[in-house]
Design a protein around this motif. Sequence first.
Motif, short mmCIF file in Angstrom:
data_model
loop_
_atom_site.label_atom_id
_atom_site.label_comp_id
_atom_site.label_asym_id
_atom_site.label_seq_id
_atom_site.Cartn_x
_atom_site.Cartn_y
_atom_site.Cartn_z
N ASP A 106 49.97 44.36 42.72
CA ASP A 106 50.19 43.41 43.81
C ASP A 106 51.05 42.27 43.26
OD1 ASP A 106 50.18 41.60 45.88
OD2 ASP A 106 48.00 41.60 46.15
N ALA B 11 49.82 36.38 45.74
CA ALA B 11 48.78 36.94 44.86
C ALA B 11 48.88 36.33 43.47
CB ALA B 11 48.90 38.46 44.79
N GLN C 221 53.10 40.30 44.96
CA GLN C 221 53.47 39.30 45.95
C GLN C 221 53.28 37.90 45.35
OE1 GLN C 221 51.81 40.08 49.97
NE2 GLN C 221 50.82 41.79 48.92
N THR D 80 36.78 42.34 43.99
CA THR D 80 38.17 42.26 43.58
C THR D 80 38.34 41.38 42.34
OG1 THR D 80 38.68 40.27 44.85
CG2 THR D 80 38.87 42.40 46.01
N SER E 127 48.45 43.66 37.61
CA SER E 127 48.29 44.16 38.97
C SER E 127 49.58 44.71 39.55
CB SER E 127 47.78 43.03 39.87
OG SER E 127 47.60 43.47 41.20
N THR F 57 42.89 44.63 42.36
CA THR F 57 42.43 45.52 43.42
C THR F 57 41.41 46.51 42.85
OG1 THR F 57 44.60 45.33 44.43
CG2 THR F 57 43.16 47.06 45.27
#
Length: 122
Positions: free
Chosen positions: A84, A89, A86, A61, A82, A56
């Motif tokens: 993120d 991702a 998830q 990106t 990161s 991010t």
Amino acid sequence: MSLPIVIADDSLLARKVLTKALPEDWDVEITYASNGPDALALYRAGRAPVMFLDLTMPGMTGFQVLEAMQHEDLNTFVIVVSADVQPRAQERALALGAMAFVPKPVTQKALLPILREYGLYA
């Protein structure tokens, strides 16, 4: 001879935390990038045999950096770092050529097995 690495993250604090998480005796020459275009420029200049890449970032990106590197025959070892976490991702980053994914905040305990597994640190 020092191994050139790039730490690409728009957060100064995140760059500092990652730098402190690297093994103290690892012979590296660190260059920092605060955005995707700078990370790509360092990669293109041959300064990034190893890159730690945030996903991010403003402007471009980490996913876009990975896509660009993939189109240019990715020849660097990318570890995505990161917040993120998830599964989608992580899967996307690995599908785009990242070798590993480490969640923030990064720790030496999380990095060492990856660096050892791939022969980057003894």
